[in-house]
Design a protein around this motif. Structure first.
Motif, PDB file in Angstrom:
ATOM      1  N   GLU A 186       0.785  -1.243  -0.143  1.00  0.00           N
ATOM      2  CA  GLU A 186      -0.100  -0.111  -0.029  1.00  0.00           C
ATOM      3  C   GLU A 186       0.900   1.172  -0.005  1.00  0.00           C
ATOM      4  OE1 GLU A 186      -3.292  -0.077  -0.142  1.00  0.00           O
ATOM      5  OE2 GLU A 186      -3.751  -2.225   0.298  1.00  0.00           O
ATOM      6  N   PHE A 187       0.130   2.282  -0.332  1.00  0.00           N
ATOM      7  CA  PHE A 187       1.157   3.625  -0.197  1.00  0.00           C
ATOM      8  C   PHE A 187       0.220   4.292   0.924  1.00  0.00           C
ATOM      9  CE2 PHE A 187       0.543   8.004  -0.889  1.00  0.00           C
ATOM     10  CZ  PHE A 187       1.628   8.337  -1.202  1.00  0.00           C
ATOM     11  N   HIS A 188       0.959   4.833   1.796  1.00  0.00           N
ATOM     12  CA  HIS A 188       0.467   5.495   2.921  1.00  0.00           C
ATOM     13  C   HIS A 188       1.217   6.607   3.213  1.00  0.00           C
ATOM     14  CE1 HIS A 188      -1.524   5.795   6.792  1.00  0.00           C
ATOM     15  NE2 HIS A 188      -0.361   5.927   7.294  1.00  0.00           N
ATOM     16  N   TYR A 189       0.416   7.759   3.563  1.00  0.00           N
ATOM     17  CA  TYR A 189       1.122   9.287   3.789  1.00  0.00           C
ATOM     18  C   TYR A 189       0.524   9.612   4.963  1.00  0.00           C
ATOM     19  CZ  TYR A 189       2.024  14.065   3.190  1.00  0.00           C
ATOM     20  OH  TYR A 189       2.135  15.281   3.654  1.00  0.00           O
ATOM     21  N   ILE A 193       6.040   9.040   4.531  1.00  0.00           N
ATOM     22  CA  ILE A 193       5.595   8.455   3.303  1.00  0.00           C
ATOM     23  C   ILE A 193       6.122   6.741   3.150  1.00  0.00           C
ATOM     24  CG2 ILE A 193       5.640   8.656   0.857  1.00  0.00           C
ATOM     25  CD1 ILE A 193       6.077  11.639   1.127  1.00  0.00           C
ATOM     26  N   THR A 194       4.780   6.034   2.882  1.00  0.00           N
ATOM     27  CA  THR A 194       5.526   4.650   2.628  1.00  0.00           C
ATOM     28  C   THR A 194       4.964   3.998   1.265  1.00  0.00           C
ATOM     29  OG1 THR A 194       5.374   4.050   4.960  1.00  0.00           O
ATOM     30  CG2 THR A 194       5.146   2.289   3.588  1.00  0.00           C
ATOM     31  N   TYR A 195       5.688   3.579   0.851  1.00  0.00           N
ATOM     32  CA  TYR A 195       5.575   3.152  -0.596  1.00  0.00           C
ATOM     33  C   TYR A 195       5.954   1.526  -1.004  1.00  0.00           C
ATOM     34  CZ  TYR A 195       4.217   2.089  -5.562  1.00  0.00           C
ATOM     35  OH  TYR A 195       3.892   1.575  -6.717  1.00  0.00           O
ATOM     36  N   GLU A 196       5.476   0.493  -1.114  1.00  0.00           N
ATOM     37  CA  GLU A 196       5.962  -1.072  -1.285  1.00  0.00           C
ATOM     38  C   GLU A 196       7.125  -1.079  -0.106  1.00  0.00           C
ATOM     39  OE1 GLU A 196       7.532  -1.108  -5.144  1.00  0.00           O
ATOM     40  OE2 GLU A 196       5.572  -1.331  -6.120  1.00  0.00           O
ATOM     41  N   ARG A 218      10.359   3.505   2.967  1.00  0.00           N
ATOM     42  CA  ARG A 218       9.527   4.510   3.661  1.00  0.00           C
ATOM     43  C   ARG A 218      10.317   5.764   4.103  1.00  0.00           C
ATOM     44  NH1 ARG A 218       8.241   2.312   9.717  1.00  0.00           N
ATOM     45  NH2 ARG A 218      10.431   2.571   9.914  1.00  0.00           N
TER      46      ARG A 218
END
Length: 332
Positions: free
Chosen positions: A116-119, A149-152, A155
């Motif tokens: 997930e993408f998380h901001y 910001i987290t993606y795959e 982070r």
């Protein structure tokens, strides 16, 4: 083409549902539930924290990570109806029936870091105003901006601080700090980390301080309401003072971060600790602890306590420094 657009707009929009004991029906996105509260994000009222004892029934449309009071863990959808029957439909196709929702210790939205993408982030403002009979007016302003910001498997965590001290509308001292790190998760809980920090502090006659670091870290908890991570970095320090020239040296840094949102309903606790070690007589510790009381619309009232220690301070400075401040924050 028209039929394709019609099919697109007719796709169901999934939303979780909560029915309270008073009969109110709420829809939105449930991020987690612990022993005392449930957090629901809505499109009309922002984020709402509901007392768990006031929840009559709920239906989750998304997979969550569920922990029962007997220690068992499941991943799947959760439904609890008014009659007291609670069903868990796991992602493996199994159906688990519980006699009551009280058997659930907590659950949180299943958002693995590699899917997930998380901001998220926050901004904190603190103002200290002083007035004396001599006519000297002093005003101190401090702003802190944090982002994650987290993606795959990646982070990025960043922090920016700006502090200004003014007397009679003339800026006397200021401090600027920018700290960013990039973490690469080699497993769900182990990550490699790189770090850069830049700082200017006229309060301490510091023209600039730069820190470059590489290390490894561990994040034992992934629940959004309780988080902890720590890392050990090999760092290079480059700092320049106005009076005493330039310092360049290698060392070690231990970083620790802890967040707890379940002390009391609406009361959050954050703690961050950095230990820099450059030798037997050169150790530096920076700590900050925060109590935040959450208000509606993601606004919070903050009480911050900062304590710093420097084993080899500059001339005229003491080894320890502490500060207690109040502020207002906004989180997203």
């Amino acid at each position: 083409m028209f039929s394709s657009l019609l099919a697109l707009f007719s796709l169901p929009v999934f939303s979780d549902q909560v029915i309270t004991g008073s009969g109110d029906q709420l829809t939105g996105f449930i991020s987690y539930m612990d022993g005392s509260k449930l957090r629901l994000s809505t499109s009309h009222s922002g984020t709402i924290n509901l007392n768990r004892s006031h929840i009559q029934s709920l239906i989750l449309e998304r997979n969550v990570s569920i922990r029962l009071k007997n220690g068992k863990r499941y991943e799947g959808r959760l439904q609890s109806i008014t009659g007291g029957v609670t069903l868990i439909e796991t992602i493996d196709g199994e159906t688990v029936e519980l006699s009551t929702m009280d058997d659930v210790k907590y659950f949180y939205y299943l958002s693995p870091i590699n899917r997930e993408f998380h901001y998220s982030g926050s901004i904190l403002a603190e103002i200290d105003i002083e007035h004396s009979e001599s006519g000297k007016n002093s005003r101190e302003l401090e702003l802190t901006l944090e982002n994650s910001i987290t993606y795959e498997n990646l982070r990025n965590r960043s922090k920016f601080e700006y502090e200004r001290d003014s007397s009679n509308n003339v800026t006397t001292d200021r401090e600027i700090l920018f700290d960013t790190s990039i973490d690469y998760f080699v497993s769900p809980k182990i990550f490699l980390t790189s770090r850069f920090r830049y700082e200017e502090d006229l309060f301490e006659n510091l023209d600039r301080r730069r820190i470059f670091g590489l290390g490894i870290g561990h994040q034992p908890w992934l629940a959004p309401f309780r988080n902890m991570l720590y890392s050990m970095d090999l760092v290079f320090l480059d700092e320049h003072y106005q009076d005493e020239g330039q310092v360049q040296e290698f060392g070690l840094e231990l970083r620790f971060y802890y967040k707890e949102e379940t002390i009391i309903d609406g009361l959050y606790f954050f703690h961050e600790n950095n230990l820099l070690y450059f030798g037997k007589d050169d150790k530096r510790i920076e700590t900050i602890s925060t109590l935040e009381y959450g208000l509606p619309y993601n606004i919070g009232i903050n009480l911050n306590y900062e304590w710093d220690y420097n084993d080899a301070p500059e001339s005229g400075d003491s080894k320890t420094y502490s500060n207690l401040t109040f502020g207002v924050s906004y989180r997203w």
